[in-house]
Structures are given as C-alpha cells and as structure tokens.
Scaffold this motif. Structure first.
Motif, PDB file in Angstrom:
ATOM      1  N   SER A 244       0.947  -1.502  -0.159  1.00  0.00           N
ATOM      2  CA  SER A 244      -0.261   0.007  -0.010  1.00  0.00           C
ATOM      3  C   SER A 244       0.760   1.000   0.126  1.00  0.00           C
ATOM      4  CB  SER A 244      -0.654   0.006   1.440  1.00  0.00           C
ATOM      5  OG  SER A 244      -1.744  -1.401   1.138  1.00  0.00           O
ATOM      6  N   VAL A 245       1.888   1.298   0.979  1.00  0.00           N
ATOM      7  CA  VAL A 245       2.837   2.434   0.791  1.00  0.00           C
ATOM      8  C   VAL A 245       3.382   2.315  -0.880  1.00  0.00           C
ATOM      9  CG1 VAL A 245       4.956   3.114   1.483  1.00  0.00           C
ATOM     10  CG2 VAL A 245       2.938   1.875   3.320  1.00  0.00           C
ATOM     11  N   GLY A 246       3.868   1.786  -0.957  1.00  0.00           N
ATOM     12  CA  GLY A 246       4.581   1.894  -2.359  1.00  0.00           C
ATOM     13  C   GLY A 246       3.168   1.962  -4.230  1.00  0.00           C
ATOM     14  N   VAL A 247       1.923   1.755  -3.429  1.00  0.00           N
ATOM     15  CA  VAL A 247       1.622   2.361  -4.929  1.00  0.00           C
ATOM     16  C   VAL A 247       0.858   4.213  -4.338  1.00  0.00           C
ATOM     17  CG1 VAL A 247      -0.668   2.123  -5.314  1.00  0.00           C
ATOM     18  CG2 VAL A 247      -0.006  -0.136  -4.524  1.00  0.00           C
ATOM     19  N   ALA A 248       0.773   3.712  -3.362  1.00  0.00           N
ATOM     20  CA  ALA A 248       0.561   5.589  -2.674  1.00  0.00           C
ATOM     21  C   ALA A 248       1.565   6.454  -3.012  1.00  0.00           C
ATOM     22  CB  ALA A 248       0.520   5.847  -0.930  1.00  0.00           C
ATOM     23  N   ALA A 249       2.758   6.040  -2.934  1.00  0.00           N
ATOM     24  CA  ALA A 249       3.942   6.490  -3.071  1.00  0.00           C
ATOM     25  C   ALA A 249       4.321   6.885  -4.241  1.00  0.00           C
ATOM     26  CB  ALA A 249       4.890   6.088  -2.333  1.00  0.00           C
ATOM     27  N   LEU A 250       4.092   6.528  -5.424  1.00  0.00           N
ATOM     28  CA  LEU A 250       4.305   6.273  -6.274  1.00  0.00           C
ATOM     29  C   LEU A 250       3.060   7.310  -7.156  1.00  0.00           C
ATOM     30  CD1 LEU A 250       4.965   4.843  -9.352  1.00  0.00           C
ATOM     31  CD2 LEU A 250       3.077   3.445  -9.363  1.00  0.00           C
ATOM     32  N   ILE A 251       1.866   7.319  -6.484  1.00  0.00           N
ATOM     33  CA  ILE A 251       0.753   7.826  -6.845  1.00  0.00           C
ATOM     34  C   ILE A 251       1.670   9.313  -6.405  1.00  0.00           C
ATOM     35  CG2 ILE A 251      -1.446   8.838  -6.668  1.00  0.00           C
ATOM     36  CD1 ILE A 251      -2.490   5.930  -6.354  1.00  0.00           C
ATOM     37  N   GLY A 252       1.565   9.743  -5.460  1.00  0.00           N
ATOM     38  CA  GLY A 252       2.185  11.012  -5.249  1.00  0.00           C
ATOM     39  C   GLY A 252       3.894  10.880  -5.935  1.00  0.00           C
ATOM     40  N   PHE A 253       4.646  10.128  -6.089  1.00  0.00           N
ATOM     41  CA  PHE A 253       5.424  10.543  -7.010  1.00  0.00           C
ATOM     42  C   PHE A 253       4.827  11.089  -8.409  1.00  0.00           C
ATOM     43  CE2 PHE A 253       8.266   9.842 -10.435  1.00  0.00           C
ATOM     44  CZ  PHE A 253       9.566  10.243 -10.384  1.00  0.00           C
ATOM     45  N   VAL A 254       3.698  10.856  -9.015  1.00  0.00           N
ATOM     46  CA  VAL A 254       3.228  11.586  -9.851  1.00  0.00           C
ATOM     47  C   VAL A 254       2.843  12.008  -9.599  1.00  0.00           C
ATOM     48  CG1 VAL A 254       2.095  10.908 -11.070  1.00  0.00           C
ATOM     49  CG2 VAL A 254       3.338   9.454 -11.403  1.00  0.00           C
ATOM     50  N   PHE A 255       2.306  12.791  -8.792  1.00  0.00           N
ATOM     51  CA  PHE A 255       1.573  14.363  -8.492  1.00  0.00           C
ATOM     52  C   PHE A 255       2.322  15.549  -8.612  1.00  0.00           C
ATOM     53  CE2 PHE A 255      -0.512  17.517  -5.048  1.00  0.00           C
ATOM     54  CZ  PHE A 255      -1.283  18.082  -6.100  1.00  0.00           C
ATOM     55  N   THR A 256       3.838  15.210  -7.805  1.00  0.00           N
ATOM     56  CA  THR A 256       4.316  16.182  -6.952  1.00  0.00           C
ATOM     57  C   THR A 256       5.311  15.781  -8.568  1.00  0.00           C
ATOM     58  OG1 THR A 256       5.132  15.106  -4.734  1.00  0.00           O
ATOM     59  CG2 THR A 256       6.545  15.966  -5.630  1.00  0.00           C
ATOM     60  N   GLU A 257       5.992  15.426  -9.043  1.00  0.00           N
ATOM     61  CA  GLU A 257       6.031  15.664 -10.380  1.00  0.00           C
ATOM     62  C   GLU A 257       5.826  16.266 -11.334  1.00  0.00           C
ATOM     63  OE1 GLU A 257      10.055  14.300 -10.961  1.00  0.00           O
ATOM     64  OE2 GLU A 257       9.061  14.451  -8.688  1.00  0.00           O
ATOM     65  N   ARG A 258       4.311  16.544 -11.790  1.00  0.00           N
ATOM     66  CA  ARG A 258       4.115  17.343 -12.092  1.00  0.00           C
ATOM     67  C   ARG A 258       3.629  19.067 -11.772  1.00  0.00           C
ATOM     68  NH1 ARG A 258      -0.400  16.079 -15.722  1.00  0.00           N
ATOM     69  NH2 ARG A 258      -0.585  14.016 -15.014  1.00  0.00           N
ATOM     70  N   ARG A 259       3.368  18.889 -10.434  1.00  0.00           N
ATOM     71  CA  ARG A 259       3.745  19.899  -9.797  1.00  0.00           C
ATOM     72  C   ARG A 259       5.224  20.779  -9.527  1.00  0.00           C
ATOM     73  NH1 ARG A 259      -1.566  21.377  -7.636  1.00  0.00           N
ATOM     74  NH2 ARG A 259      -0.213  22.638  -5.930  1.00  0.00           N
ATOM     75  N   SER A 260       5.929  20.120  -9.591  1.00  0.00           N
ATOM     76  CA  SER A 260       7.622  20.619  -9.056  1.00  0.00           C
ATOM     77  C   SER A 260       7.509  21.557 -10.227  1.00  0.00           C
ATOM     78  CB  SER A 260       8.209  19.757  -9.039  1.00  0.00           C
ATOM     79  OG  SER A 260       9.752  19.660  -8.717  1.00  0.00           O
ATOM     80  N   ALA A 261       8.508  22.701 -10.027  1.00  0.00           N
ATOM     81  CA  ALA A 261       9.129  23.864 -10.128  1.00  0.00           C
ATOM     82  C   ALA A 261      10.240  22.982 -11.193  1.00  0.00           C
ATOM     83  CB  ALA A 261       9.380  24.912  -9.378  1.00  0.00           C
ATOM     84  N   HIS A 262      11.251  22.162 -10.455  1.00  0.00           N
ATOM     85  CA  HIS A 262      12.396  21.566 -11.098  1.00  0.00           C
ATOM     86  C   HIS A 262      11.881  20.082 -11.510  1.00  0.00           C
ATOM     87  CE1 HIS A 262      13.752  25.101 -12.065  1.00  0.00           C
ATOM     88  NE2 HIS A 262      13.827  25.499 -10.676  1.00  0.00           N
ATOM     89  N   PRO A 263      11.533  19.539 -11.781  1.00  0.00           N
ATOM     90  CA  PRO A 263      11.026  18.362 -11.795  1.00  0.00           C
ATOM     91  C   PRO A 263      12.145  16.963 -11.380  1.00  0.00           C
ATOM     92  CG  PRO A 263       9.636  18.334 -13.243  1.00  0.00           C
ATOM     93  CD  PRO A 263      10.473  19.693 -12.915  1.00  0.00           C
ATOM     94  N   MET A 264      12.353  15.952 -10.914  1.00  0.00           N
ATOM     95  CA  MET A 264      12.459  15.093 -11.438  1.00  0.00           C
ATOM     96  C   MET A 264      13.074  14.824 -12.701  1.00  0.00           C
ATOM     97  SD  MET A 264      14.788  11.488  -8.855  1.00  0.00           S
ATOM     98  CE  MET A 264      13.252  10.810  -8.575  1.00  0.00           C
ATOM     99  N   LEU A 265      11.949  14.128 -12.929  1.00  0.00           N
ATOM    100  CA  LEU A 265      10.669  13.508 -13.696  1.00  0.00           C
ATOM    101  C   LEU A 265      10.215  14.256 -14.396  1.00  0.00           C
ATOM    102  CD1 LEU A 265      11.024  10.764 -15.808  1.00  0.00           C
ATOM    103  CD2 LEU A 265       9.255   9.944 -13.775  1.00  0.00           C
ATOM    104  N   PRO A 266      10.664  15.362 -15.262  1.00  0.00           N
ATOM    105  CA  PRO A 266       9.554  16.079 -16.395  1.00  0.00           C
ATOM    106  C   PRO A 266       8.524  15.330 -16.709  1.00  0.00           C
ATOM    107  CG  PRO A 266      11.547  16.031 -16.737  1.00  0.00           C
ATOM    108  CD  PRO A 266      12.471  15.090 -15.838  1.00  0.00           C
ATOM    109  N   LEU A 267       7.050  14.992 -16.386  1.00  0.00           N
ATOM    110  CA  LEU A 267       6.116  14.017 -17.023  1.00  0.00           C
ATOM    111  C   LEU A 267       5.796  14.423 -18.141  1.00  0.00           C
ATOM    112  CD1 LEU A 267       3.660  13.634 -14.249  1.00  0.00           C
ATOM    113  CD2 LEU A 267       6.047  12.174 -13.997  1.00  0.00           C
TER     114      LEU A 267
END
Length: 495
Positions: A244-267
C-alpha cells in the motif's frame, strides 16, 4: 546546455591527460558493472555461510539496485550543480567504503544494509562517468572517447564474471567486495590529478527532494512487499502495508512531479509516443533480462552442479556477441528504422528463455547451456542498441540527458522488481533458493514468465515504435533542466 566551465579545460583524445581521463571513467564505471554481475555468482556461498533464506538472497541483490535506481537521476543532478568530478569522486569513495563493509559483514543483515549504502555510491558515480567525458573532451574527440569508454567497459563487464567466479572458488566470496578498495583508490588518485572539474551553470538551484523520497518509498515498498509475500502471505499486515505504501508513494510521485518547478522526472517527456513506447519496451525486456541473470547463474551452481568459476564464465559469450554485433545492429536500425530490430530482437531472446528452461541437473554445457547463451546474445545484440537509440532520439537533443536518465532508471527498476516478483510468481513459497529440489521448478517457470515478458516487449515495439524516428524540435525559449548529461548524439555536439 553548457557542460564545461572554461573552454581551456577541454582535452584531446590522444593526449596523456585524455588517456588518464578515460582510465578513471572506465575503471570507475567498471566497479559498478562488475559488482552487479559477480554478486549473483557469490549468492550460493553467501546463503550457505549465513544460512540465508530466499528473501535475504533477493535483498542482497535488490538492496543495491533499489538505492541505485531510486537515486541515479539525483546523482546526475548533483553532478550538474556541484561539479561532476567532485560527485564522481565522492561516489567512488562511498562505493569503496560500502564495499569494505560488505566484505567484512558478520551476518546477512549487515551485508544487505551495506549493499543499500553501496548503491548510493553507485548512483553518484554512474551518471558522472559519461558526463565527465562529454564535459572534458574537445567536441571533435567526444565520439571517439565515448566509443572507447563503451568498448573498454564491455571488456570489463566480460571479465567481471570470470574474475568473480575465480575469487569465489579459490578463496572467499568476500574478496568480490574487498577487491573494489584498491581499484577505487586508483580511480580517485587519477581523477583528482587529471580530470578537469565541470558543472552546468544553468542547472536548477533546488533539488527535487520530495520526488527522490517518493521514488525510493515506492520502489522500496513494492520490492519489500513482493519479497516478503512468499513467506508471510498476502494477508499479512507487513505485506499489505508495504504494498500500500509503495502504490501510494507512486501516485504521490506522479502528482509531485507534475507540480514541481524542477522535477526529477519531467512528465511532459511522455507526450512523445516513441519515448513512452521505448521505455515500456525497456521495462518488459530488462525485467526479463534481470530475472535471467539472477536465476541462471544461481541455477547453474545449485541445480546443475557447476563451480562458481564455471557458472561465472558460462554467460561470457553474451558479452562477446554484444561487443561484436551491437554497433552493427545500431547501424542497421539507423538504415531500416528501429521497429523491426526492436520487434524481432525480443522474440529471439524469448526463444533463448525456452532453451534456458532445459537446464537441469548435470547439464552439459556445449549441448544445453551454450545454445541458449548464444541465442540470448544474438537477441540482445539485435535489440539493445536500437532500444537505447530510440529512447534518446525520441526527444529534442537538448533533453538527451533526461532521456538517458529516465531510460537508465526504468531499466534498473525493471530488474529490481523482477528479482522481487519472479520467485513469487513462479511459486517459490517458503522454499529456499539454495535447495536444488525447490529451485528447479521455480527456475523453469521463471524462464517461461521471462519469455512472456519479452513477447510483450516485442508487441509494444511492433505497435508503437515508428518505422522512422524523427527527432522533435523544442521551442527555442523553453527552459530546460537535464538531470543527467547523456552521451552526445553527434560527435560535434556541444549541448
């Protein structure tokens, strides 16, 4: 993107300084190449000495891959910002210190923890080696330097299993790790004396710390959950919580990268259909290859009765074939387009999986093992170069760094999850990977699963990879941040 601080620091390929720069980057990269292969050879001996179960042996491999896959994009960013030589040297020293801890580990728990720490060092030094070559060499010599790095690195990768098998057989598995210390000392001495410092003055001043944390939590949660599943069962609180933590963190990662000014992974890189398809194919192919290289060497020793040295050298023809044929495969893909090589290459590899599944007790190498090894070598030679070129060439040249970094991270994450999931999917249960009666059916089923993954990779390529690759053009006023400086796509590239 500017890759050097001062033009006067550029070195020429044939100069003494150029040769020293090549020596340091090749040997530094070889530390990680060799370590990734020889540990698989040592697993049966580690299991016997520490009375380690299947999960412990999986984590001996995955502890390293987890931290490496999670942090490799960050490692490139740190080099761009703080200096590529500085981060490279730090990574080498870190890697060597962790290797000493691995070699002196009193139990498997300390070994796994040291492997996690070792992966952090690998994430710092791995992206730095190619970035240093591009930053240090004159534009006219960069293509030759990177070609030499690739060829010499391939030779190191070929010698690694032989060296590891010999060390395990004549002495102890601990030398597999302890030998890294003197090699690392040579790399550091040469790097500090001969490699010019470079950084990207336009790199983002802030690091994507939330993205790094969420990526590590996602990979770690999924890996732990799938590894613990056979022993504890899917209903256990630990497995359910971890997944559950793994899946939640994956969803959070996508959301964070979408909003970050300097994302580690530009979506937005995944707007390219070819780039997305290339990375989906990479995941399927490298998951299969990760499972093969983990299980075949183990099976050769535990089930077939091979010595560590014989098992270590059994896969050597794959590296030889790739050294001989990869460049020709890349040239063929450039002439006819990447779709056909990327479609047929995985199918050839899938055929090799069926041949590997025949390896059982007292398998005769020339008749049983060698044909599978040769077919796999031919398939990987046909597929890997076009796959990498497609991933790099699907984006504008100014984003070659992030394209290379994403593809590298996808490949490593695929191998990480394969080692965690394959024994579970093949029905290991609570059995031991060092017990021949338990391993034999798990190994055979795993080869069939790997064949299915390779067929899936072939279908993805056939459906979504274009016949001809056309590099998109980015708007000239668009700001870019390259997490990793990848190899130039033209010998005269200055970006």
């Amino acid at each position: 993107m500017t890759v050097v601080d001062q033009p006067r620091q550029l070195v020429r390929y044939g100069s003494p300084t150029g040769r020293w720069v090549l020596f340091a980057t090749v040997l530094g990269s070889a530390l990680t190449f060799i370590d990734a292969t020889v540990v698989n050879i040592a697993l049966p001996h580690i299991g016997r000495e520490f009375h380690a179960g299947a999960a412990a042996l999986q984590w001996t491999v995955n502890g390293y891959t987890l931290s490496l896959a999670s942090l490799i994009l960050l490692g490139g960013s740190l080099g761009d910002r703080f200096g590529r030589r500085r981060v490279f040297v730090t990574g080498v020293i870190w890697f060597a210190a962790a290797s000493l801890l691995c070699g002196l580990a009193p139990n498997v728990q300390v070994l796994i923890a040291a492997r996690v720490v070792q992966g952090i060092g690998g994430a710092l030094l791995t992206p730095g080696s190619l970035a240093i070559l591009e930053a240090s060499f004159h534009p006219d010599d960069r293509g030759r330097a990177i070609g030499a790095w690739s060829g010499l690195g391939g030779i190191a990768g070929a010698l690694g299993p032989f060296l590891g098998g010999w060390l395990v057989q004549v002495s102890t598995w601990r030398l597999v790790f302890l030998i890294n210390a003197p090699l690392a000392a040579a790399v550091v001495a040469v790097a500090l004396r001969h490699i010019p410092e470079s950084r990207d003055p336009h790199a983002a001043r802030s690091l994507d710390v939330p993205g790094v944390v969420l990526a590590a939590a996602s990979l770690g949660g999924l890996t732990y959950g799938f590894t613990a599943w056979p022993t504890n069962g899917p209903g256990s609180a630990g497995v359910a919580t971890s997944l559950s933590v793994g899946v939640a963190a994956l969803i959070g990662f996508v959301f964070t990268e979408r909003r970050s000014a300097h994302p580690m992974l530009p979506l937005d890189v995944f707007r390219s259909r070819a780039f997305t398809a290339a990375n989906l194919a990479t995941f399927a192919v490298y998951a299969a290859l990760g499972g093969v290289f983990f299980l075949v060497v183990l099976n050769l020793q535990v089930v077939a009765g091979y010595s560590a040295l014989a098992a270590g050298t059994a896969m050597l023809p794959i590296t030889v074939l790739m050294l001989l044929l990869s460049a020709r495969s890349g040239a063929l893909a450039q002439r006819i387009g990447p779709r056909l090589p990327m479609t047929f290459g995985p199918l050839v590899c899938a055929a090799a999986m069926l041949l590997f599944s025949r390896i059982g007790p007292h398998a005769f190498y020339p008749a049983t093992v060698l044909p599978a090894v040769i077919v796999l070598g031919l398939g990987t030679s046909l597929n890997v170069a076009p796959l990498t070129a497609t991933a790099l060439g699907s984006l504008d040249e100014s984003r070659a760094g992030i394209a290379s970094g994403v593809n590298n991270a996808v490949a490593r994450a695929a191998g990480l999850l394969a080692v965690a999931v394959l024994p579970l999917a093949a029905g290991l249960g609570t059995g031991s990977l060092t017990n021949p009666a338990t391993l034999a059916p798990v190994y055979r089923t795993s080869m069939y699963i790997c064949a299915g993954l390779l067929v899936a990779g072939s279908i993805i390529a056939a459906v979504a990879i274009p016949t001809r690759l056309t590099r998109p053009r980015e708007p000239q006023n668009r700001e870019m941040h390259c997490a990793i400086t990848g190899p130039p796509l033209r010998a005269d590239s200055n970006t």
